[in-house]
Design a protein around this motif. Structure first.
Motif, short mmCIF file in Angstrom:
data_model
loop_
_atom_site.label_atom_id
_atom_site.label_comp_id
_atom_site.label_asym_id
_atom_site.label_seq_id
_atom_site.Cartn_x
_atom_site.Cartn_y
_atom_site.Cartn_z
N PHE A 82 -8.32 84.01 41.96
CA PHE A 82 -8.29 82.87 42.87
C PHE A 82 -9.11 81.71 42.30
O PHE A 82 -8.66 80.56 42.28
CB PHE A 82 -8.82 83.31 44.25
CG PHE A 82 -9.20 82.18 45.14
CD1 PHE A 82 -8.23 81.41 45.77
CD2 PHE A 82 -10.53 81.88 45.38
CE1 PHE A 82 -8.58 80.36 46.61
CE2 PHE A 82 -10.88 80.83 46.23
CZ PHE A 82 -9.91 80.07 46.83
N LEU A 83 -10.31 82.01 41.82
CA LEU A 83 -11.19 80.96 41.29
C LEU A 83 -10.64 80.33 40.01
O LEU A 83 -10.80 79.14 39.79
CB LEU A 83 -12.59 81.52 41.05
CG LEU A 83 -13.37 81.86 42.32
CD1 LEU A 83 -14.63 82.64 41.98
CD2 LEU A 83 -13.70 80.61 43.11
N LEU A 84 -9.99 81.12 39.18
CA LEU A 84 -9.48 80.60 37.91
C LEU A 84 -8.12 79.91 38.06
O LEU A 84 -7.67 79.23 37.13
CB LEU A 84 -9.40 81.72 36.89
CG LEU A 84 -10.75 82.34 36.50
CD1 LEU A 84 -10.56 83.47 35.51
CD2 LEU A 84 -11.71 81.29 35.96
N SER A 85 -7.47 80.04 39.20
CA SER A 85 -6.13 79.46 39.37
C SER A 85 -6.15 77.93 39.33
O SER A 85 -5.20 77.32 38.84
CB SER A 85 -5.50 79.96 40.66
OG SER A 85 -6.27 79.57 41.78
N GLY A 86 -7.19 77.31 39.84
CA GLY A 86 -7.28 75.84 39.75
C GLY A 86 -7.43 75.38 38.31
O GLY A 86 -6.81 74.41 37.88
N ILE A 87 -8.25 76.11 37.56
CA ILE A 87 -8.43 75.82 36.14
C ILE A 87 -7.11 75.97 35.40
O ILE A 87 -6.79 75.18 34.51
CB ILE A 87 -9.52 76.73 35.55
CG1 ILE A 87 -10.89 76.37 36.15
CG2 ILE A 87 -9.56 76.65 34.03
CD1 ILE A 87 -11.99 77.35 35.83
N ALA A 88 -6.32 76.96 35.79
CA ALA A 88 -5.02 77.18 35.15
C ALA A 88 -4.10 75.98 35.35
O ALA A 88 -3.38 75.58 34.43
CB ALA A 88 -4.37 78.45 35.70
N ILE A 89 -4.13 75.39 36.53
CA ILE A 89 -3.30 74.20 36.81
C ILE A 89 -3.67 73.06 35.87
O ILE A 89 -2.79 72.46 35.24
CB ILE A 89 -3.44 73.76 38.29
CG1 ILE A 89 -2.91 74.83 39.25
CG2 ILE A 89 -2.79 72.40 38.53
CD1 ILE A 89 -1.42 75.07 39.16
#
Length: 180
Positions: A82-89
């Motif tokens: 969940f926390l890394l998903s924004g970074i992935a975007i």
């Protein structure tokens, strides 16, 4: 301004309108892109939350983009995803060279171990698994402050208005002391 939709409370802060007006009058479209891509970053979190079985409780639109409060907890691995998903975007936008500078900036900043940024929250989770609460709190708070000061000095040195705005946001988050 507040309203409820699909059992989610939405809040639009007046600070968003102030920043938008300042950006428009200053003819600074990079601020508008910063708001857009920080919002898309949060949309990545929201989508992953729902894919992981979570649910948003409150979504706030403010000068920093979109913020979210959610219902319940996720397990450790789901929380990291969940926390890394924004970074992935932001990574996808960097890879495809779309507003690369702004997305790289958001990517870089969210990889800093400053709580409440994404990597700072990951560090907090890891420290809480390894150490007791008091030790983990002192460690991630110290990491946050040291990295914040370094980022602020760097932002002022390169005279980057977007980074300085992010530092203002981080400063208030750190002094607010909400380390839940």
């Amino acid at each position: 301004m507040k309203f409820k939709l699909f059992d989610i409370e939405f809040k639009i802060e007046y600070s968003l309108f102030i920043i938008l007006l300042i950006a428009l009058f200053a003819k600074n479209d990079s601020v508008l892109f910063l708001l857009l891509f920080s919002s898309l970053h949060e949309v990545g979190h929201i989508l992953s939350l729902y894919l992981l079985g979570g649910k948003a409780k409150k979504i706030t639109f403010a000068y920093y983009g979109i913020g979210m409060v959610r219902h319940g907890d996720l397990n450790f691995l789901s929380e990291i995803i969940f926390l890394l998903s924004g970074i992935a975007i932001n990574s996808v936008f960097v890879i495809f060279n779309f507003q690369r500078e702004i997305n790289f900036c958001l990517l870089f900043i969210n990889l800093l171990p400053i709580y409440p940024l994404d990597a700072g929250r990951c560090v907090k989770l890891i420290f809480e698994r390894v150490f007791d609460f008091n030790v983990s709190y002192k460690l991630y708070f110290s990491f946050s402050v040291v990295c914040f000061v370094a980022l602020l000095i760097f932002s002022l040195y390169i005279k980057n208005f977007n980074l300085i705005l992010i530092c203002v946001y981080l400063f208030f988050q750190i002094i607010r002391g909400n380390y839940d």
